[in-house]
Design a protein around this motif. Structure first.
Motif, PDB file in Angstrom:
ATOM      1  N   VAL A 162      44.883 -15.185 -49.828  1.00 41.51           N
ATOM      2  CA  VAL A 162      44.294 -16.487 -50.431  1.00 41.51           C
ATOM      3  C   VAL A 162      44.433 -17.722 -49.739  1.00 41.51           C
ATOM      4  O   VAL A 162      43.441 -18.510 -49.479  1.00 41.51           O
ATOM      5  CB  VAL A 162      44.549 -16.884 -52.077  1.00 41.51           C
ATOM      6  N   LYS A 163      45.685 -17.769 -49.353  1.00 44.42           N
ATOM      7  CA  LYS A 163      45.987 -19.196 -48.502  1.00 44.42           C
ATOM      8  C   LYS A 163      45.179 -19.076 -47.020  1.00 44.42           C
ATOM      9  O   LYS A 163      44.459 -20.068 -46.715  1.00 44.42           O
ATOM     10  CB  LYS A 163      47.278 -19.166 -48.476  1.00 44.42           C
ATOM     11  N   ALA A 164      45.153 -17.850 -46.459  1.00 42.91           N
ATOM     12  CA  ALA A 164      44.119 -17.737 -45.213  1.00 42.91           C
ATOM     13  C   ALA A 164      42.731 -17.927 -45.634  1.00 42.91           C
ATOM     14  O   ALA A 164      42.046 -18.491 -44.541  1.00 42.91           O
ATOM     15  CB  ALA A 164      44.452 -16.360 -44.736  1.00 42.91           C
ATOM     16  N   GLY A 165      42.229 -17.348 -46.486  1.00 41.02           N
ATOM     17  CA  GLY A 165      40.843 -17.564 -46.767  1.00 41.02           C
ATOM     18  C   GLY A 165      40.487 -19.171 -47.197  1.00 41.02           C
ATOM     19  O   GLY A 165      39.634 -19.674 -46.895  1.00 41.02           O
TER      20      GLY A 165
ATOM     21  N   ARG B  64      38.431  -7.072 -32.421  1.00 39.91           N
ATOM     22  CA  ARG B  64      39.754  -7.112 -31.922  1.00 39.91           C
ATOM     23  C   ARG B  64      40.754  -5.930 -31.916  1.00 39.91           C
ATOM     24  O   ARG B  64      41.683  -5.782 -31.661  1.00 39.91           O
ATOM     25  CB  ARG B  64      40.715  -7.939 -32.946  1.00 39.91           C
ATOM     26  N   GLY B  65      39.700  -4.490 -32.023  1.00 36.52           N
ATOM     27  CA  GLY B  65      40.168  -3.423 -32.083  1.00 36.52           C
ATOM     28  C   GLY B  65      41.116  -3.073 -33.258  1.00 36.52           C
ATOM     29  O   GLY B  65      41.840  -1.949 -33.476  1.00 36.52           O
ATOM     30  N   LEU B  66      40.727  -3.906 -34.662  1.00 40.77           N
ATOM     31  CA  LEU B  66      41.419  -3.378 -35.983  1.00 40.77           C
ATOM     32  C   LEU B  66      40.536  -2.796 -36.571  1.00 40.77           C
ATOM     33  O   LEU B  66      39.193  -2.744 -36.491  1.00 40.77           O
ATOM     34  CB  LEU B  66      41.888  -4.675 -36.498  1.00 40.77           C
ATOM     35  N   ARG B  67      41.255  -2.062 -37.629  1.00 39.37           N
ATOM     36  CA  ARG B  67      40.262  -1.265 -38.577  1.00 39.37           C
ATOM     37  C   ARG B  67      40.171  -2.093 -40.033  1.00 39.37           C
ATOM     38  O   ARG B  67      41.234  -2.374 -40.480  1.00 39.37           O
ATOM     39  CB  ARG B  67      40.993   0.259 -38.884  1.00 39.37           C
ATOM     40  N   PRO B  68      39.101  -2.785 -40.366  1.00 35.33           N
ATOM     41  CA  PRO B  68      38.835  -3.602 -41.389  1.00 35.33           C
ATOM     42  C   PRO B  68      38.882  -2.755 -42.853  1.00 35.33           C
ATOM     43  O   PRO B  68      38.582  -1.736 -42.914  1.00 35.33           O
ATOM     44  CB  PRO B  68      37.653  -4.218 -41.378  1.00 35.33           C
ATOM     45  N   LEU B  69      39.657  -3.298 -43.789  1.00 36.72           N
ATOM     46  CA  LEU B  69      39.962  -2.521 -45.013  1.00 36.72           C
ATOM     47  C   LEU B  69      39.234  -3.413 -46.225  1.00 36.72           C
ATOM     48  O   LEU B  69      38.786  -2.842 -47.150  1.00 36.72           O
ATOM     49  CB  LEU B  69      41.424  -2.390 -45.267  1.00 36.72           C
ATOM     50  N   LEU B  70      39.479  -4.491 -46.259  1.00 40.17           N
ATOM     51  CA  LEU B  70      39.073  -5.682 -47.222  1.00 40.17           C
ATOM     52  C   LEU B  70      38.834  -6.936 -46.648  1.00 40.17           C
ATOM     53  O   LEU B  70      39.431  -7.372 -45.635  1.00 40.17           O
ATOM     54  CB  LEU B  70      40.455  -5.654 -48.189  1.00 40.17           C
ATOM     55  N   THR B  71      37.797  -7.491 -47.398  1.00 41.77           N
ATOM     56  CA  THR B  71      37.345  -8.881 -46.826  1.00 41.77           C
ATOM     57  C   THR B  71      37.067  -9.791 -47.950  1.00 41.77           C
ATOM     58  O   THR B  71      36.746  -9.217 -49.013  1.00 41.77           O
ATOM     59  CB  THR B  71      36.338  -8.784 -45.979  1.00 41.77           C
ATOM     60  N   MET B  72      36.920 -11.007 -47.849  1.00 31.34           N
ATOM     61  CA  MET B  72      36.533 -12.108 -48.797  1.00 31.34           C
ATOM     62  C   MET B  72      35.813 -12.790 -48.058  1.00 31.34           C
ATOM     63  O   MET B  72      35.947 -13.437 -46.783  1.00 31.34           O
ATOM     64  CB  MET B  72      37.692 -12.724 -49.471  1.00 31.34           C
ATOM     65  N   ASP B  73      34.531 -13.203 -48.492  1.00 33.53           N
ATOM     66  CA  ASP B  73      33.445 -14.161 -47.750  1.00 33.53           C
ATOM     67  C   ASP B  73      33.671 -15.563 -47.993  1.00 33.53           C
ATOM     68  O   ASP B  73      33.781 -15.719 -49.230  1.00 33.53           O
ATOM     69  CB  ASP B  73      32.104 -13.784 -48.250  1.00 33.53           C
ATOM     70  N   VAL B  74      34.017 -16.527 -47.106  1.00 37.86           N
ATOM     71  CA  VAL B  74      34.086 -17.775 -47.558  1.00 37.86           C
ATOM     72  C   VAL B  74      33.064 -18.612 -47.049  1.00 37.86           C
ATOM     73  O   VAL B  74      33.317 -20.016 -46.995  1.00 37.86           O
ATOM     74  CB  VAL B  74      35.786 -18.421 -46.903  1.00 37.86           C
ATOM     75  N   TRP B  75      31.984 -18.111 -46.667  1.00 40.71           N
ATOM     76  CA  TRP B  75      30.704 -18.850 -46.687  1.00 40.71           C
ATOM     77  C   TRP B  75      30.434 -19.599 -48.092  1.00 40.71           C
ATOM     78  O   TRP B  75      30.767 -18.875 -49.062  1.00 40.71           O
ATOM     79  CB  TRP B  75      29.621 -17.997 -46.221  1.00 40.71           C
ATOM     80  N   GLU B  76      29.984 -20.853 -48.102  1.00 42.38           N
ATOM     81  CA  GLU B  76      29.674 -21.305 -49.446  1.00 42.38           C
ATOM     82  C   GLU B  76      28.703 -20.707 -50.110  1.00 42.38           C
ATOM     83  O   GLU B  76      28.805 -20.633 -51.373  1.00 42.38           O
ATOM     84  CB  GLU B  76      29.387 -22.706 -49.180  1.00 42.38           C
ATOM     85  N   HIS B  77      27.827 -19.991 -49.612  1.00 39.76           N
ATOM     86  CA  HIS B  77      26.797 -19.245 -50.201  1.00 39.76           C
ATOM     87  C   HIS B  77      27.341 -18.077 -51.107  1.00 39.76           C
ATOM     88  O   HIS B  77      26.912 -17.494 -52.030  1.00 39.76           O
ATOM     89  CB  HIS B  77      25.673 -18.763 -49.276  1.00 39.76           C
ATOM     90  N   ALA B  78      28.818 -17.657 -50.767  1.00 36.03           N
ATOM     91  CA  ALA B  78      29.307 -16.595 -51.553  1.00 36.03           C
ATOM     92  C   ALA B  78      29.830 -17.109 -52.850  1.00 36.03           C
ATOM     93  O   ALA B  78      30.242 -16.397 -53.962  1.00 36.03           O
ATOM     94  CB  ALA B  78      30.349 -16.102 -50.921  1.00 36.03           C
ATOM     95  N   TYR B  79      29.793 -18.461 -53.212  1.00 35.42           N
ATOM     96  CA  TYR B  79      30.615 -19.015 -54.284  1.00 35.42           C
ATOM     97  C   TYR B  79      30.227 -20.236 -54.848  1.00 35.42           C
ATOM     98  O   TYR B  79      30.519 -20.670 -56.221  1.00 35.42           O
ATOM     99  CB  TYR B  79      32.323 -18.977 -54.138  1.00 35.42           C
ATOM    100  N   TYR B  80      29.228 -20.807 -54.249  1.00 35.68           N
ATOM    101  CA  TYR B  80      29.130 -22.391 -54.635  1.00 35.68           C
ATOM    102  C   TYR B  80      28.332 -22.554 -56.096  1.00 35.68           C
ATOM    103  O   TYR B  80      28.502 -23.445 -56.592  1.00 35.68           O
ATOM    104  CB  TYR B  80      28.070 -23.110 -53.550  1.00 35.68           C
ATOM    105  N   LEU B  81      27.415 -21.395 -56.477  1.00 37.81           N
ATOM    106  CA  LEU B  81      26.592 -21.579 -57.577  1.00 37.81           C
ATOM    107  C   LEU B  81      27.589 -21.510 -58.795  1.00 37.81           C
ATOM    108  O   LEU B  81      27.479 -22.175 -59.811  1.00 37.81           O
ATOM    109  CB  LEU B  81      25.600 -20.482 -57.764  1.00 37.81           C
ATOM    110  N   ASP B  82      28.779 -20.593 -58.373  1.00 41.28           N
ATOM    111  CA  ASP B  82      29.757 -20.216 -59.692  1.00 41.28           C
ATOM    112  C   ASP B  82      30.844 -21.293 -59.626  1.00 41.28           C
ATOM    113  O   ASP B  82      31.439 -21.750 -60.534  1.00 41.28           O
ATOM    114  CB  ASP B  82      30.090 -18.901 -59.600  1.00 41.28           C
TER     115      ASP B  82
END
Ligand code: MN
Length: 202
Positions: free
Chosen positions: A121-124, A157-175
């Motif tokens: 959460v701090k990274a996001g 980066r050659g990594l295998r993604p497992l989990l993500t959180m979208d921090v674009w404002e459209h992901a949360y601004y209404l709520d």
């Protein structure tokens, strides 16, 4: 990762694996409607419009991300990111946590599940501007958290993604308006850890 292939030269808008109101109150049906039905649909339309004549026709979505640049990369990256994002949620649970080998790896690489959540959460929260925060595995299975700007994906980066959180404002601004950290902290209630573990076990 399972490759996403075009059908008759076009990528399709992914179907949500739950009802629009299933994630409430963490993500409202209104936010989900705009985010999936408008924002993601626009990325799909833009990529499909740009593919003919690009030399990338017929490639998987993941290959397009790895081989394209500029606007095509932005749209392909956003589709890949959102497909992973929307397919990792389920209805809210109070004590929601991973199990099995993934839980063991999180404890091994971050100290504890609580410490992992705090770092994530701090990274996001500290990612400046628009982007995504990711949990990925490297080729040895070690877990890492990365901040990716705009439409970037850890496969670059050659990594295998497992989990993500979208921090674009459209992901949360209404709520949540400006309260990005509150939104990210609430998302732990709706993470489908079975889906995340399946990505880890591959
Ligand atoms: Mn988004």
């Amino acid at each position: 990762m399972k490759q996403t292939m075009p059908i008759d030269g076009k990528f399709e808008l992914m179907a949500l694996p739950y009802a629009p109101e299933a994630l409430e109150p963490v993500i409202s049906a209104q936010t989900l409607g705009f985010h999936h039905g408008k924002h993601l649909q626009t990325y799909v339309n833009n990529l499909n419009a740009a593919l003919p004549g690009s030399g990338l026709e017929g490639l998987s979505l993941e290959e397009v991300v790895l081989q394209s640049q500029g606007g095509m990369l932005n749209n392909a990256g956003q589709i890949l990111n959102h497909n992973m994002y929307f397919s990792q949620f389920r209805a809210p649970r109070a004590d929601n946590a991973p199990a099995g080998r993934l839980a063991e790896a999180i404890a091994r690489d971050f100290g504890s599940f609580e410490a992992f959540k705090e770092t994530f959460v701090k990274a996001g929260s500290t990612l400046f501007g628009s982007g995504w925060v990711w949990l990925s595995a490297d080729e040895d299975g070690l877990l890492t958290i990365t901040q990716e700007p705009n439409a970037a994906n850890p496969i670059q980066r050659g990594l295998r993604p497992l989990l993500t959180m979208d921090v674009w404002e459209h992901a949360y601004y209404l709520d949540y308006q400006n309260r990005r950290p509150d939104h990210l902290a609430a998302l732990w209630q709706i993470i489908d850890w079975d889906a995340v573990a399946a990505r880890y076990e591959k």
